[in-house]
Design a protein around this motif. Structure first.
Motif, PDB file in Angstrom:
ATOM      1  N   PRO A 193     -38.204 -89.217 -52.367  1.00 56.13           N
ATOM      2  CA  PRO A 193     -39.244 -89.033 -50.626  1.00 56.13           C
ATOM      3  C   PRO A 193     -40.305 -90.150 -51.107  1.00 56.13           C
ATOM      4  CG  PRO A 193     -39.388 -87.520 -52.918  1.00 56.13           C
ATOM      5  CD  PRO A 193     -37.958 -88.133 -53.079  1.00 56.13           C
ATOM      6  N   VAL A 194     -40.614 -89.802 -49.964  1.00 55.52           N
ATOM      7  CA  VAL A 194     -42.019 -91.719 -49.747  1.00 55.52           C
ATOM      8  C   VAL A 194     -43.170 -91.016 -48.969  1.00 55.52           C
ATOM      9  CG1 VAL A 194     -42.605 -93.913 -48.881  1.00 55.52           C
ATOM     10  CG2 VAL A 194     -40.349 -93.272 -49.874  1.00 55.52           C
ATOM     11  N   TYR A 195     -44.023 -90.774 -48.766  1.00 55.02           N
ATOM     12  CA  TYR A 195     -45.141 -90.460 -48.605  1.00 55.02           C
ATOM     13  C   TYR A 195     -45.821 -91.377 -47.842  1.00 55.02           C
ATOM     14  CZ  TYR A 195     -49.034 -87.397 -45.858  1.00 55.02           C
ATOM     15  OH  TYR A 195     -49.348 -87.296 -45.024  1.00 55.02           O
ATOM     16  N   PRO A 196     -45.667 -92.175 -46.597  1.00 54.07           N
ATOM     17  CA  PRO A 196     -45.903 -93.470 -46.387  1.00 54.07           C
ATOM     18  C   PRO A 196     -47.637 -93.752 -45.748  1.00 54.07           C
ATOM     19  CG  PRO A 196     -43.910 -93.438 -44.904  1.00 54.07           C
ATOM     20  CD  PRO A 196     -44.401 -91.658 -46.024  1.00 54.07           C
ATOM     21  N   VAL A 197     -48.142 -94.149 -46.709  1.00 55.00           N
ATOM     22  CA  VAL A 197     -49.927 -94.381 -46.398  1.00 55.00           C
ATOM     23  C   VAL A 197     -49.835 -96.212 -46.162  1.00 55.00           C
ATOM     24  CG1 VAL A 197     -51.808 -93.665 -47.053  1.00 55.00           C
ATOM     25  CG2 VAL A 197     -50.356 -92.762 -48.103  1.00 55.00           C
ATOM     26  N   GLY A 198     -50.076 -96.217 -45.105  1.00 56.35           N
ATOM     27  CA  GLY A 198     -50.582 -97.358 -44.286  1.00 56.35           C
ATOM     28  C   GLY A 198     -51.035 -97.907 -43.086  1.00 56.35           C
ATOM     29  N   VAL A 199     -50.043 -98.979 -42.588  1.00 56.51           N
ATOM     30  CA  VAL A 199     -50.832 -99.248 -40.978  1.00 56.51           C
ATOM     31  C   VAL A 199     -50.564-100.416 -40.672  1.00 56.51           C
ATOM     32  CG1 VAL A 199     -53.098-100.571 -42.056  1.00 56.51           C
ATOM     33  CG2 VAL A 199     -51.331-101.366 -42.876  1.00 56.51           C
ATOM     34  N   HIS A 241     -44.749-107.984 -52.600  1.00 56.67           N
ATOM     35  CA  HIS A 241     -45.927-106.830 -52.733  1.00 56.67           C
ATOM     36  C   HIS A 241     -46.358-105.286 -52.601  1.00 56.67           C
ATOM     37  CE1 HIS A 241     -47.818-110.645 -51.587  1.00 56.67           C
ATOM     38  NE2 HIS A 241     -48.589-110.513 -52.223  1.00 56.67           N
ATOM     39  N   GLY A 242     -44.786-104.685 -52.922  1.00 57.34           N
ATOM     40  CA  GLY A 242     -44.050-104.068 -52.937  1.00 57.34           C
ATOM     41  C   GLY A 242     -44.654-102.604 -51.959  1.00 57.34           C
ATOM     42  N   LEU A 243     -44.386-103.235 -50.924  1.00 58.49           N
ATOM     43  CA  LEU A 243     -44.981-102.262 -49.330  1.00 58.49           C
ATOM     44  C   LEU A 243     -43.932-102.535 -48.374  1.00 58.49           C
ATOM     45  CD1 LEU A 243     -46.954-105.080 -47.999  1.00 58.49           C
ATOM     46  CD2 LEU A 243     -47.924-102.583 -48.772  1.00 58.49           C
ATOM     47  N   TYR A 244     -43.344-101.065 -48.051  1.00 57.93           N
ATOM     48  CA  TYR A 244     -42.409-100.370 -47.029  1.00 57.93           C
ATOM     49  C   TYR A 244     -42.693-101.031 -46.300  1.00 57.93           C
ATOM     50  CZ  TYR A 244     -40.231 -97.402 -50.909  1.00 57.93           C
ATOM     51  OH  TYR A 244     -39.752 -96.758 -52.264  1.00 57.93           O
ATOM     52  N   VAL A 245     -41.761-101.102 -44.954  1.00 53.57           N
ATOM     53  CA  VAL A 245     -42.034-101.682 -43.811  1.00 53.57           C
ATOM     54  C   VAL A 245     -41.007-100.679 -43.059  1.00 53.57           C
ATOM     55  CG1 VAL A 245     -42.454-104.271 -44.580  1.00 53.57           C
ATOM     56  CG2 VAL A 245     -40.395-103.212 -44.054  1.00 53.57           C
ATOM     57  N   LEU A 246     -41.102-100.874 -41.694  1.00 55.66           N
ATOM     58  CA  LEU A 246     -41.199 -99.702 -40.604  1.00 55.66           C
ATOM     59  C   LEU A 246     -40.899-100.231 -39.383  1.00 55.66           C
ATOM     60  CD1 LEU A 246     -42.502 -96.493 -40.910  1.00 55.66           C
ATOM     61  CD2 LEU A 246     -40.637 -96.924 -41.746  1.00 55.66           C
ATOM     62  N   MET A 249     -58.899 -95.254 -46.773  1.00 62.80           N
ATOM     63  CA  MET A 249     -57.876 -95.905 -46.635  1.00 62.80           C
ATOM     64  C   MET A 249     -57.647 -95.064 -47.976  1.00 62.80           C
ATOM     65  SD  MET A 249     -55.726 -95.034 -43.374  1.00 62.80           S
ATOM     66  CE  MET A 249     -54.219 -96.449 -43.560  1.00 62.80           C
ATOM     67  N   ARG A 250     -57.863 -96.635 -48.749  1.00 58.04           N
ATOM     68  CA  ARG A 250     -57.804 -96.475 -50.356  1.00 58.04           C
ATOM     69  C   ARG A 250     -58.122 -95.188 -50.915  1.00 58.04           C
ATOM     70  NH1 ARG A 250     -60.801 -96.237 -54.562  1.00 58.04           N
ATOM     71  NH2 ARG A 250     -63.069 -95.865 -53.169  1.00 58.04           N
ATOM     72  N   ARG A 251     -59.181 -94.276 -50.804  1.00 55.53           N
ATOM     73  CA  ARG A 251     -59.413 -93.547 -51.621  1.00 55.53           C
ATOM     74  C   ARG A 251     -57.958 -92.149 -51.533  1.00 55.53           C
ATOM     75  NH1 ARG A 251     -63.184 -88.308 -48.981  1.00 55.53           N
ATOM     76  NH2 ARG A 251     -62.831 -86.737 -50.504  1.00 55.53           N
ATOM     77  N   PHE A 252     -57.292 -91.939 -49.782  1.00 57.11           N
ATOM     78  CA  PHE A 252     -57.103 -91.063 -49.449  1.00 57.11           C
ATOM     79  C   PHE A 252     -55.194 -91.456 -50.429  1.00 57.11           C
ATOM     80  CE2 PHE A 252     -52.611 -89.904 -47.036  1.00 57.11           C
ATOM     81  CZ  PHE A 252     -53.504 -88.576 -46.653  1.00 57.11           C
ATOM     82  N   ALA A 253     -54.715 -93.020 -50.911  1.00 52.96           N
ATOM     83  CA  ALA A 253     -53.577 -93.674 -50.980  1.00 52.96           C
ATOM     84  C   ALA A 253     -53.868 -92.923 -52.611  1.00 52.96           C
ATOM     85  CB  ALA A 253     -53.368 -95.184 -50.746  1.00 52.96           C
ATOM     86  N   MET A 278     -53.883-105.457 -48.468  1.00 58.35           N
ATOM     87  CA  MET A 278     -53.187-103.834 -48.776  1.00 58.35           C
ATOM     88  C   MET A 278     -52.919-103.732 -49.100  1.00 58.35           C
ATOM     89  SD  MET A 278     -50.663-104.594 -45.374  1.00 58.35           S
ATOM     90  CE  MET A 278     -50.814-105.774 -43.949  1.00 58.35           C
ATOM     91  N   ARG A 279     -52.017-104.349 -50.412  1.00 55.51           N
ATOM     92  CA  ARG A 279     -51.431-103.893 -51.703  1.00 55.51           C
ATOM     93  C   ARG A 279     -52.799-103.163 -52.660  1.00 55.51           C
ATOM     94  NH1 ARG A 279     -49.036-100.034 -52.943  1.00 55.51           N
ATOM     95  NH2 ARG A 279     -48.110-100.279 -54.859  1.00 55.51           N
ATOM     96  N   ALA A 280     -53.604-104.107 -52.810  1.00 58.67           N
ATOM     97  CA  ALA A 280     -55.530-103.852 -53.231  1.00 58.67           C
ATOM     98  C   ALA A 280     -55.958-102.430 -52.574  1.00 58.67           C
ATOM     99  CB  ALA A 280     -56.038-105.044 -52.812  1.00 58.67           C
ATOM    100  N   LEU A 281     -55.302-102.110 -51.940  1.00 56.83           N
ATOM    101  CA  LEU A 281     -56.409-100.600 -51.205  1.00 56.83           C
ATOM    102  C   LEU A 281     -55.432 -99.779 -51.385  1.00 56.83           C
ATOM    103  CD1 LEU A 281     -57.322-101.395 -47.716  1.00 56.83           C
ATOM    104  CD2 LEU A 281     -58.664-100.987 -49.497  1.00 56.83           C
ATOM    105  N   GLY A 282     -54.066-100.156 -51.498  1.00 52.80           N
ATOM    106  CA  GLY A 282     -53.923 -98.785 -52.673  1.00 52.80           C
ATOM    107  C   GLY A 282     -52.440 -98.409 -51.270  1.00 52.80           C
ATOM    108  N   LEU A 283     -51.849 -99.002 -50.053  1.00 60.79           N
ATOM    109  CA  LEU A 283     -51.403 -98.578 -48.970  1.00 60.79           C
ATOM    110  C   LEU A 283     -49.827 -98.951 -49.690  1.00 60.79           C
ATOM    111  CD1 LEU A 283     -53.653 -99.878 -45.722  1.00 60.79           C
ATOM    112  CD2 LEU A 283     -53.413 -98.009 -47.652  1.00 60.79           C
TER     113      LEU A 283
END
Length: 647
Positions: free
Chosen positions: A12-18, A87-92, A325-329, A45-50
Motif C-alpha cells: 500500500p502507498v499513500y501518495p503525497v505529491g504534486v 529520484h524514488g518518485l512514483y508517477v501517475l 507538504m514537507r511536514r505532512f509527508a 520534490m524528493r528533498a521535500l519528502g514527496l
C-alpha cells in the motif's frame, strides 16, 4: 479499513505529491524538452519528502491522427520515467489531455466527431492508450494509470452513462495490457459531486456502477465557499461524498497566490492534507509543483491566475505551502499513513437520488444541493460528531443511530422505508424539500398550506424560538436563521410535539415518536437556506440543533470538546492503537479541554514528542489558527469515564 492504492508489489502507498509541469516550460514540457530543469525539479520534490508525481501526456504531443505514438515523445517519456525512478518518485500518467488550465488542446483523431461514441475515434483512443501501457507495463515507477484530465472540459458536459461507457471501454483496453495497476478516470469526480448533467432513470443501476470503470476515484477539489467554516470542512466532506467503495485520491487541490496570500495557501494546504487523511482519503496531490514565468504562453496569457498555483515560486524558492507538504509527508512516513483508518461514524447524511438521476419532468438545483450537503456535514462536525453519506434508496448500515436529511426531496418509497428505519430505533432529522408521501404517519403533521403562493421577503432573516427544552437548548432560547429564498411548508401538528416556532409563531421544528425511534421535521431546510448565504459568517448557530440531535440519538464520541470549531478525528490501526487528529477550523488560536470516554494514560504529540498534561480523562489542547496536531492516545488499561463529562 482505509482503502489504499498499491504498487506493483502489492504494497500500500499513500501518495503525497504534486501535479507536474516543469517550472520553465510548463505545458510545453514535451515540445521544449529540458531534462536538466526537470531533474532539478525532481530533486527538490524528493528533498521535500514527496513520493508521487502526476504528469500529463498532452495527446497531440504523443500521437498522430491515427492514434500512433510518436518516437521522439516516447524517447523523452523514457528519460522522464528514468529520472523519476532515480529520484524514488512514483508517477501517475494522465492520457487524454485535451484540456489544461483553462484551455482546450486538440486530440488529433477527434476531428469534430463524438469523442465518446464514434467507433473510429474509440478505436484510435484504444490504440493510443494500449501503445503506452504495453510499452511501460513493467515500469516500477508507475503507480497507476489515469484516463484523462477533466475530459468533459474538452468535450463539454455529457450525461453520466455516456461518460461511463467511454470510461469502461478504455478501462478494458488498459486492463488487457496491464492486469495489476489501479486505473482512475481523471474526471475530477464531477458525477459524484453532482457537477454533471446526471443520467436518465434506468440508464445505470446507480451511481455506484461507476466502480466498473475505475479502481479509484479521481477527486479534484476546488470548492471555495464564502463561509470559512464550511470551506475548511468541505475537503473531508467531499472525500466522504465521493466514497463508492473505492479509494478516493485527492488528485488535485490548490489555491492560486495570484488571488490569495501565500500564508492563506499554506493554511489551506494544511487543512486539506490532514482533514482528507483523517476522513479516509487514499492520498493527496497538490496543484501544482511550481509557479511559471511563462507569461506569454497560452493558457497563461488569458488565465494569469494559473501562473501562481505552485507550492514553489518561479525562481525556485519554496512557498510556505511547500513546508506544509514537507511536514505532512514526513509525518505520513513516520506513522505509516495507510495503517490508520477512521473510526466508523454513528451518523449519516442521506443524498437524494435526484442528485444524480434525471427523473422525467423533475428538476433539481444540484450545485445548491451540494452546498446543503456540505453544510450538513460541517454542522455535524461543529456539533462534535462524525458523519458519512449514504445514497438514496440505500438506508444506513447497522450501527448508525442518526440520519440527517438536510433537503427532503426524496422518492415516495424512500419515505416509507425511513418510517420502518425510525420504528426500529433510528433518529431522523429532515428539512422540507418536497412532498413527503407519508407526512402524517412519519412526522405527525399535516400540510397547512392555503390557496395562493408564498414568497419569503427578500433579505428577511428568520429565527427559531424553543418552546421546550431540546438537548442543551432551553425553552425560550432563540437561534437566528439566514434569510430564505424558498417557502417553508406550513404544518399543523396532529401527533407531533412542537419544539420550536418561527418569527411568526408557526411550528418551526417538530418531533414525533415512531416505534422505538423519533422523527424530527423542520418545515424549511435550514441547510438549504444556509447554502444561499453569500456573506461569510464564522459559524452558523444551527450546529446547536445538531448537538441536541446527537444527544437524542445517544451518540457519545470517544473524544469531545465543547468548541464547535475544533474537530477531533479518531484513527485506529489493526492493533487497536489510536491517533487523534485535532484540527482548528478557524483563524483564531484555540486552547480547549478535550475529554475522553476512558481515563487516559498518556497523550503524546507525534511530531514534537511532547507529552500533554492529563487530568483523569481530560487534557488541555492549544492550537494555532487553522492549526493541526496529531496525538498518540494511550488509554489507561481497563479504566473508563462513566459520566463522559466535558465541562
Amino acid at each position: 479499513m482505509r482503502k489504499a492504492l498499491e504498487n506493483l508489489h502489492g504494497r500500500p502507498v499513500y501518495p503525497v505529491g504534486v501535479n507536474y509541469w516543469p517550472r520553465h516550460t510548463a505545458v510545453e514540457m514535451w515540445t521544449r524538452w529540458d531534462p536538466e530543469g526537470i531533474a532539478q525539479d525532481l530533486r527538490e520534490m524528493r528533498a521535500l519528502g514527496l513520493n508521487t508525481v502526476r504528469f500529463f501526456l498532452r495527446t497531440a504531443d504523443f500521437a498522430d491522427s491515427e492514434g500512433n505514438l510518436k518516437a521522439e515523445a516516447l524517447e523523452r517519456l523514457d528519460a522522464f520515467l528514468s529520472l523519476c525512478r532515480e529520484h524514488g518518485l512514483y508517477v501517475l500518467p494522465s492520457f487524454f489531455v485535451g484540456h489544461m488550465s483553462g484551455m482546450n488542446f486538440p486530440i488529433p483523431w477527434e476531428k469534430g466527431r463524438d469523442f465518446y461514441t464514434d467507433p473510429e475515434v474509440l478505436a484510435r483512443s484504444r490504440r493510443f492508450v494500449s501503445g503506452i501501457v504495453s510499452r511501460y507495463r513493467d515500469e516500477q515507477a508507475i503507480l497507476g494509470w489515469i484516463l484523462s484530465n477533466e475530459i468533459t472540459n474538452h468535450t463539454g458536459k455529457r450525461e453520466t452513462h455516456v461518460l461511463f461507457g467511454w470510461m469502461r471501454d478504455l478501462y478494458k483496453a488498459i486492463r488487457a495490457q496491464d492486469p495489476r495497476r489501479p486505473i482512475g478516470p481523471g474526471d475530477g469526480a464531477d458525477d459524484l459531486k453532482g457537477n454533471s448533467p446526471g443520467y436518465p432513470e434506468g440508464a445505470l443501476g446507480g451511481i455506484e456502477d461507476l466502480r466498473d470503470a475505475m479502481d479509484f476515484v479521481s477527486l479534484h477539489h476546488y470548492h471555495f465557499d464564502p463561509d470559512p467554516f464550511v470551506l475548511s470542512h468541505a475537503p473531508a466532506a467531499t472525500v466522504r461524498l465521493c466514497d463508492i467503495g473505492l479509494p478516493v485520491l485527492v488528485e488535485e487541490f490548490g489555491m492560486s497566490t495570484g488571488l490569495w496570500s501565500e500564508d492563506a495557501q499554506a493554511d489551506y494546504v494544511r487543512i486539506v492534507l490532514f482533514s482528507t487523511w483523517a476522513a479516509g482519503a487514499a492520498g493527496a496531490l497538490a496543484w501544482c509543483w511550481s509557479d511559471f514565468p511563462t507569461f506569454d504562453l497560452p493558457p497563461y496569457t488569458h488565465h494569469p491566475f494559473e501562473l501562481f498555483f505552485g507550492i514553489t515560486r518561479a525562481d525556485g524558492s519554496r512557498k510556505p505551502a511547500a513546508e506544509e507538504m514537507r511536514r505532512f509527508a514526513r509525518l505520513m512516513e513516520e506513522v505509516g499513513a495507510t495503517r490508520w483508518s477512521p473510526s466508523p461514524p454513528q451518523a449519516a447524511i442521506l443524498v437524494p437520488s435526484a442528485f444524480y438521476v434525471n427523473y422525467p419532468f423533475r428538476g433539481v438545483d444540484r450545485p445548491r444541493l451540494l452546498k446543503a450537503l456540505l453544510r450538513a456535514y460541517s454542522l455535524a462536525r461543529g456539533a462534535g460528531f462524525d458523519v458519512f453519506f449514504v445514497r438514496e434508496p440505500a438506508l444506513p448500515p447497522e450501527g448508525v443511530r442518526l440520519l440527517l436529511v438536510p433537503y427532503g426531496d426524496l422518492l415516495a418509497p424512500t419515505w416509507r422505508d425511513l418510517k420502518a428505519w425510525v420504528e426500529a430505533g433510528g433518529v431522523l432529522w429532515a428539512g422540507f424539500g418536497g412532498a413527503v408521501s407519508n407526512l402524517e404517519e412519519l412526522f405527525g403533521v399535516r400540510s397547512g398550506r392555503k390557496l395562493g403562493g408564498f414568497t419569503p421577503p427578500q433579505g428577511r432573516t428568520g429565527k427559531l424560538r424553543l418552546v421546550e427544552g431540546f438537548g442543551d437548548l432551553e425553552a425560550g432560547e432563540e437561534i437566528v436563521l439566514p434569510a430564505s429564498d424558498a417557502p417553508p411548508l406550513p404544518v399543523s401538528p396532529t401527533k407531533a410535539r412542537v419544539l420550536a416556532v418561527d418569527e411568526d409563531e408557526n411550528p418551526a421544528l417538530t418531533v414525533h415518536p415512531v416505534g422505538r425511534g423519533k422523527a424530527f421535521f423542520c418545515p424549511r431546510s435550514l441547510e438549504w437556506s444556509l447554502g444561499h448565504e453569500s456573506s461569510p459568517r464564522r459559524l452558523s448557530p444551527v450546529h446547536r440543533l445538531y448537538r441536541a440531535l446527537r444527544a437524542e440519538a445517544g451518540i457519545r464520541p470517544a473524544f469531545e470538546t465543547r468548541h464547535p470549531e475544533l474537530s477531533l478525528n479518531l484513527l485506529e490501526n489493526a492493533k487497536g492503537e489510536k491517533l487523534l487528529v485535532a484540527i482548528n477550523h478557524s483563524d483564531i488560536p484555540l486552547e480547549e479541554d478535550v475529554c475522553s470516554q476512558k481515563v487516559l494514560h498518556r497523550v503524546v504529540d507525534i511530531e514534537s514528542g511532547d507529552e500533554l498534561e492529563i487530568q483523569g480523562s481530560k487534557f488541555r489542547l492549544p492550537l494555532g489558527p487553522w492549526g493541526v496536531r496529531v496525538l498518540k492516545i494511550e488509554p489507561r488499561s481497563g479504566a473508563s469515564n462513566p459520566m463522559g463529562e466535558t465541562r
